[in-house]
Design an enzyme around this catalytic site. Structure first.
Site, PDB file in Angstrom:
ATOM      1  CG  HIS A   8       2.074  -9.935   3.866  1.00  0.00           C
ATOM      2  ND1 HIS A   8       0.708 -10.390   3.970  1.00  0.00           N
ATOM      3  CD2 HIS A   8       1.880  -8.466   3.434  1.00  0.00           C
ATOM      4  CE1 HIS A   8      -0.026  -9.547   3.466  1.00  0.00           C
ATOM      5  NE2 HIS A   8       0.829  -8.429   2.971  1.00  0.00           N
ATOM      6  CB  CYS A  62     -22.634 -11.551   3.503  1.00  0.00           C
ATOM      7  SG  CYS A  62     -24.021 -11.231   3.050  1.00  0.00           S
ATOM      8  CB  THR A  91      -0.905   0.054   1.235  1.00  0.00           C
ATOM      9  OG1 THR A  91      -1.870  -1.086   1.104  1.00  0.00           O
ATOM     10  CG2 THR A  91      -1.739   1.372   1.457  1.00  0.00           C
TER      11      THR A  91
END
Lengths: 140, 412
Positions: B211, B336, B76
């Protein structure tokens, strides 16, 4: 997301799954009310079918549900609760009772609303088929 | 062989740190704890040496030189630094004006690319968000058609994190190079798994993360080209002038050591790993498609990463499916499973219908995935899908010959 034990139980052993016939068959049956609420693009579709006897008592109820575990549990629970009740009694069931019984978190409250709507929708369908005017208009 | 539960099939989210990586890192927490910026004692020197080695290991994985590696805290941050840093450096007008330059990206990029682009729009830049075709692959031709006189930056990911589709990155790089436009690629899912050469592939800026390649979390890198052309970035973080002034802050030495080791292991093992994981993924897709009707593998048939598959199971909702396979850790495009009520924007951008987007699973394999786990997962998924279809009203409608997508639903 952690589910309550009751939600998991309804998911694994859903009560009253099924229908009283295909969509075309039940559309012609006056003793059966059908409620289909929700939409696939929202990730939830509940179908509730109720069979009502001449005394206005819900003798049997069947559900099908496309939705998350909470939606499945809410509709499964709704069928348990309305069986044996009169139409008017069934209309008193509120989504908040479902929320409480299943310990639904806030993001899953819409599942309980859908279950309540499916009851109203199935009863409205039954009444329409039998020429009974809806007693009171309900709003959310 | 008994399968150990739960099974991890979410390697596109993160991977287990390789024990060899952990071992390499450990001394840098305790006896070798120096700050690599300390130039006047042994503690500083040994940390600097470790960082230099990691820079070589990272550079070797992507065909770069060590000086072209900038350490960051995650992909990011690498994406933010690359996109905002390049746009602000190569802007055609000063801050506070409009028409500062044109940027090209795509609708199904990661949020860590889309949101920096949206930020730049508020700063006077124009952004084109390419609409992917149904197969999800962004081609050179699509980028070429969107190019303008004032295009300053193109940012297109190498492989998509949700569906694993592979964009035409070397071709887009060549195009950008020929037009004098800076080209950034978010290669988080690609590097370490597929051969990468920033020279051959014409990359100016490349982000990747530790990672995702069996290294530690909290450490990543940005490749910044130093010649032909020399790419400059405006720093986001000011301070001690670390990383050639592009990213100030004391270096995360244990993390960087681990990142370097993870890069080295990936470079040496990726060829055999890729073949092995591709065979497992193909088995997954083949068996699920054979044993269940109405199954759709999302994205291009061939141009996809070996280790990742995204499959939609018609008329079954994704979160309830995850509940039915609770021993398998994976993810879903279902609304959901996210904070919003929208299904995956990546699948939607490909024109996958909402109901199939809600019905999707992303399964991503990794270094410790094996055939027993894949067999277990296939059986579990088949069982759960069949269970859920017995209670799906949409499945009934489908079997009655009714097109579910044509029904007008009463929504709330």
């Amino acid at each position: 997301m952690a589910y309550s034990e009751k939600v998991i139980d309804h998911y694994q052993r859903p009560r009253n799954v099924g229908s009283f016939g295909t969509s075309k068959e039940v559309a012609l049956r006056k003793d059966v009310g059908v409620g289909i609420v929700g939409a696939p693009e929202c990730g939830d579709v509940m179908q509730l079918q109720i069979r009502i006897n001449e005394q206005g008592v819900i003798e049997d109820a069947k559900f099908k549900c496309f939705g998350c575990g909470s939606a499945i549990a809410s509709s499964s629970l709704a069928t348990e609760w309305i069986k044996g009740k009169s139409v008017d009694e069934a209309l008193t069931i509120r989504n908040t009772q479902i929320v409480e019984e299943l310990s639904l978190p806030p993001v899953k409250i819409h599942c309980s609303v859908l279950a309540e709507d499916s009851i109203r929708s199935a009863i409205a369908d039954y009444k329409a088929k039998n020429g009974i005017a809806a007693a009171t208009a309900t709003t959310h | 062989m008994a399968v150990k539960l739960p099974i991890y099939m979410d390697n596109a989210s993160t991977t287990r740190t390789d024990p060899r990586v952990v071992e390499a890192m450990l001394p840098y927490f305790t006896e070798k704890f120096g700050n690599s910026s300390s130039r006047n004692h042994k503690f500083g020197w040994e940390s600097e040496e470790a960082v230099d080695l990691a820079r070589e290991q990272a550079a070797a994985l992507i065909g770069a030189t060590p000086k072209e590696i900038v350490w960051t805290s995650g992909a990011t941050e690498s994406n933010n630094l690359a996109i905002k840093g390049a746009a602000r450096m190569y802007a055609k007008g000063p801050s506070g004006t409009t028409g500062r330059g044109h940027i090209i990206t795509a609708q199904h990029e990661h949020k860590a690319v889309l949101d920096p682009c949206k930020r730049l729009e508020t700063e006077g830049f124009d952004v084109t968000y390419l609409e992917p075709p149904a197969d999800g692959v962004i081609t050179r031709a699509m980028v070429a058609a969107a190019m303008r006189e004032d295009t300053i930056l193109v940012t297109i990911m190498w492989a998509n994190n949700e569906i694993g589709t592979i964009n035409e990155v070397p071709e887009i790089g060549e195009l950008c190079n020929s037009r004098g436009v800076i080209f950034h690629t978010d290669a988080t899912q690609w590097v370490g798994r597929m051969p990468t050469d920033v020279e051959r592939d014409h990359i100016d800026l490349l982000s990747w993360s530790g990672h995702k390649i069996y290294g530690p979390k909290g450490v990543a890198a940005l490749y910044v080209r130093r010649r032909n052309p020399r790419v400059r970035l405006e720093a986001s973080q000011d301070g001690g002038g670390h990383e050639r002034g592009m990213r100030s802050g004391t270096l995360n030495i244990p993390g960087i050591v681990g990142f370097g080791k993870a890069c080295e292991l990936s470079r040496l093992e990726m060829d055999s790993e890729r073949e092995r994981l591709l065979a497992l993924r193909l088995k997954f897709e083949r068996e699920l498609s054979a044993r269940l009707p109405v199954v759709q593998v999302n994205g291009h048939a061939e141009r996809r990463l070996p280790q990742l598959t995204n499959i939609s199971f018609g008329f079954v909702e994704g979160e309830s499916l995850l509940m039915g396979i609770k021993d398998i850790a994976c993810s879903s495009g279902s609304a959901c499973t996210s904070a919003s009520l929208e299904p995956s924007y990546v699948l939607k951008s490909l024109g996958v219908g909402d109901e199939l987007a809600h019905s999707s699973l992303r399964l991503s394999l990794g270094r410790w995935s094996n055939e027993e786990e894949v067999d277990y997962a296939i059986n579990a998924i088949v069982k759960a899908v069949e269970h859920l279809r017995t209670m799906s009203p949409l499945w009934d409608l489908h079997n009655e010959g009714i097109d579910v997508s044509k029904i007008v639903w009463q929504t709330h």
